[in-house]
Design a protein around this motif. Structure first.
Motif, PDB file in Angstrom:
ATOM      1  N   ILE A  14       0.848  -1.188   0.000  1.00 60.93           N
ATOM      2  CA  ILE A  14       0.000   0.000   0.000  1.00 60.93           C
ATOM      3  C   ILE A  14       0.888   1.243   0.000  1.00 60.93           C
ATOM      4  O   ILE A  14       1.870   1.317   0.745  1.00 60.93           O
ATOM      5  CB  ILE A  14      -0.917   0.024   1.234  1.00 60.93           C
ATOM      6  N   LEU A  15       0.558   2.219  -0.829  1.00 58.31           N
ATOM      7  CA  LEU A  15       1.355   3.440  -0.939  1.00 58.31           C
ATOM      8  C   LEU A  15       1.251   4.311   0.315  1.00 58.31           C
ATOM      9  O   LEU A  15       0.253   4.285   1.027  1.00 58.31           O
ATOM     10  CB  LEU A  15       0.882   4.262  -2.141  1.00 58.31           C
ATOM     11  N   VAL A  16       2.320   5.100   0.516  1.00 60.71           N
ATOM     12  CA  VAL A  16       2.266   6.119   1.566  1.00 60.71           C
ATOM     13  C   VAL A  16       1.224   7.168   1.162  1.00 60.71           C
ATOM     14  O   VAL A  16       0.833   7.264   0.000  1.00 60.71           O
ATOM     15  CB  VAL A  16       3.655   6.777   1.771  1.00 60.71           C
ATOM     16  N   LYS A  17       0.792   7.978   2.116  1.00 60.74           N
ATOM     17  CA  LYS A  17      -0.336   8.888   1.883  1.00 60.74           C
ATOM     18  C   LYS A  17      -0.018  10.042   0.935  1.00 60.74           C
ATOM     19  O   LYS A  17      -0.905  10.555   0.264  1.00 60.74           O
ATOM     20  CB  LYS A  17      -0.833   9.434   3.215  1.00 60.74           C
ATOM     21  N   ASP A  18       1.242  10.474   0.893  1.00 62.79           N
ATOM     22  CA  ASP A  18       1.550  11.701   0.151  1.00 62.79           C
ATOM     23  C   ASP A  18       2.419  11.479  -1.086  1.00 62.79           C
ATOM     24  O   ASP A  18       2.930  12.433  -1.663  1.00 62.79           O
ATOM     25  CB  ASP A  18       2.244  12.705   1.077  1.00 62.79           C
TER      26      ASP A  18
END
Length: 212
Positions: A184-188
């Protein structure tokens, strides 16, 4: 010590530079090799400078079959040849590593003053990152600037790198199929995606459009 060397090789040469292979002095090739933990058809074949398909065929196997720790493989010696038909070499068309197509905000570049060995996607609505090709997870780690990342090893000396992950959902040694979840990608941040074949850095954007 081995673990540290392994990390340095992958971080220094996969993420920043083309894959590096050391020149070695000529030595006699052994007639057999005992499989150790973490080995793959592609890694062993690279070590002995033969193709994975040749190695597998010589041992009555295919590269799709799993290797087992401590099993002994036969290695071609000298002028020994093993023919491999063109049909047996799998030619994969990569799938998109994200759920939907996102804009590339930083492109692949080989410029000496501004090199960028992969591409950076825009952060989209979906944070899921998927495997682009079937292969084996050979390295999972963290690096400043790339956050958590995963490196997959594929057929024919091909590798793919997936960076800027917040959570990783695979483990080293795991076999994956196209579209399998990697993390899952980081938020930013959007996905950092890189592809290499041996020493050569490939343009991932072109490969995703046209195939390998």
């Amino acid at each position: 010590m081995y673990r540290l060397q392994f990390i340095l090789i992958f971080l220094g040469y996969f993420l920043l530079f083309p894959i590096f292979s050391k020149q070695t002095s000529k030595t006699e090739v052994p007639s057999s090799y005992r499989v150790t933990k973490g080995d793959s058809w592609f890694g062993i074949a690279k070590k002995f400078k033969i193709s994975p398909e040749t190695l597998a065929k010589l041992n009555g196997r295919t590269t799709k079959e799993n290797l087992y720790e401590r099993e002994v493989l036969r290695i071609p010696k000298g002028e020994e040849k093993v023919s491999v038909s063109a049909e047996s070499v799998l030619k994969e068309i990569p799938t998109y590593p994200l759920v939907q197509r996102e804009k590339v905000v930083k492109k692949f570049s080989e410029l000496t003053y501004d090199p960028h060995k992969g591409i950076q996607f825009q952060r989209g609505v979906s944070s899921l990152v998927r495997a682009s090709l079937p292969g084996k997870v050979v390295h999972v780690d963290y690096m400043d600037g790339y956050d958590n990342f995963v490196i997959l090893e594929h057929q024919n000396g091909l590798y793919s790198v997936y960076g800027n992950l917040e959570r990783i959902q695979v483990t080293e040694g795991q076999q994956v199929k196209p579209k399998d979840r990697l993390g899952i990608l980081v938020k930013d941040k959007g996905l950092y995606f890189q592809m290499n074949r041996q020493k050569l850095s490939l343009n991932p954007e072109k490969i995703l459009e046209r195939g390998i």
